[in-house]
Each structure stands twice: as C-alpha cells, then as structure tokens.
Design an enzyme around this catalytic site. Structure first.
Site, PDB file in Angstrom:
ATOM      1  CB  CYS A  61      -0.908   0.010   1.219  1.00 13.54           C
ATOM      2  SG  CYS A  61       0.020   0.005   2.776  1.00 13.54           S
ATOM      3  CB  CYS A 130      -3.245  -1.940   8.591  1.00 18.73           C
ATOM      4  SG  CYS A 130      -3.749  -0.801   7.271  1.00 18.73           S
TER       5      CYS A 130
END
Length: 152
Positions: A61, A130
């Site tokens: 990301c 994440c």
C-alpha cells in the site's frame, strides 16, 4: 496579543476543534472506536537509540513501518514504532507494541495479525493488510535481534 488577536485565536481554535470532531465522526462510521483511539493517541511511538533489533518494511500500500526492540535476558523490555501510514496502520502498530512489550522473544514471534484484530475489532477489507504489515515488521525486528545475538 490584543483583544482582537485573542478573539481570532479563539475562533481559530473553535474551528479546529469542529474539524477534528467531524473527522472523528467520519472515521467512526468506518472504523471501531479502538481503531480511532489508537490512531489518534498511539502508544510507544518513536525510535530507540541503539536498539537490540530493528525492522523496517514498506507494504504494498506504500505505508512503511519501522519497529525498534530493546531486549533484556530474551525479554522485550521496550518496543517503539514509527510509520508514515494511515490511521489503521498506526493503530495496528500501536496495539502490536502493547501486545509484545514484556513478552519473551519466543512469545512475541508467535504474535499474528489476528491477535491485533481481536483488540481493534473489524477493519474494512482494504485495510486488512495493516495488521499484517505490523506483524511482518515485528518478525523482521526479531530476526535482526537474533542475528545480532549470534554475532555477539
């Protein structure tokens, strides 16, 4: 400051507070209270000078997480992180440090992204990477610690 400057500063503070409230309200529509709290007030942020182990990973990301370990008798006595990532990345790294602090290296090496998710609650699918990024960075820091330990 004269009265005019004080009034302008007060108005500016009120505007900033309103913007912050609006941002938090919007975030709570997408994320749990714990994610928002950890993102706004993360724990264990910073660098450890002369760490016993460190790892840095940039995820797909584009977020980068760095983790620094201080270890005493195979127990993590301090752990800090830095990131340029989004709120869920900050929250994931913050929770990870809280889960790991005080654990042995072996115990910390068994931490998984699901352990972070249990604390944070649900994350939208586009942010599930994440906690994985945080855990992978921890594993790199642990490997660095192990390499350094062998060299000593």
């Amino acid at each position: 400051f004269d009265d005019t400057m004080t009034a302008k500063a007060s108005t500016l503070d009120e505007i900033a507070d309103e913007i912050q409230r609006s941002i938090i309200e919007d975030a709570l529509k997408e994320f749990s209270e714990r994610v928002v709290e950890e993102a706004i007030n993360p724990r264990n942020v910073g660098r450890i000078e002369s760490p016993d182990g460190e790892g840095t990973i940039t995820g797909s990301c584009g977020d980068t997480v760095a983790i620094f370990l201080k270890v005493d008798h195979d127990r993590i006595v301090d752990i800090r992180f830095l990131t340029d990532g989004c709120g869920p990345t900050i929250a994931s790294a913050s929770v990870l440090t809280q889960l790991v602090k005080g654990k042995t290296i072996e115990e910390a090496s068994r931490i998984e992204d699901q352990d972070i998710m249990q604390v944070l609650g649900e994350l939208p699918e586009d942010h599930l990477h994440c906690p994985v990024l945080a855990v992978n960075t921890l594993k790199e820091a642990i490997e660095d610690y192990r390499r350094r330990s062998v060299e000593d």
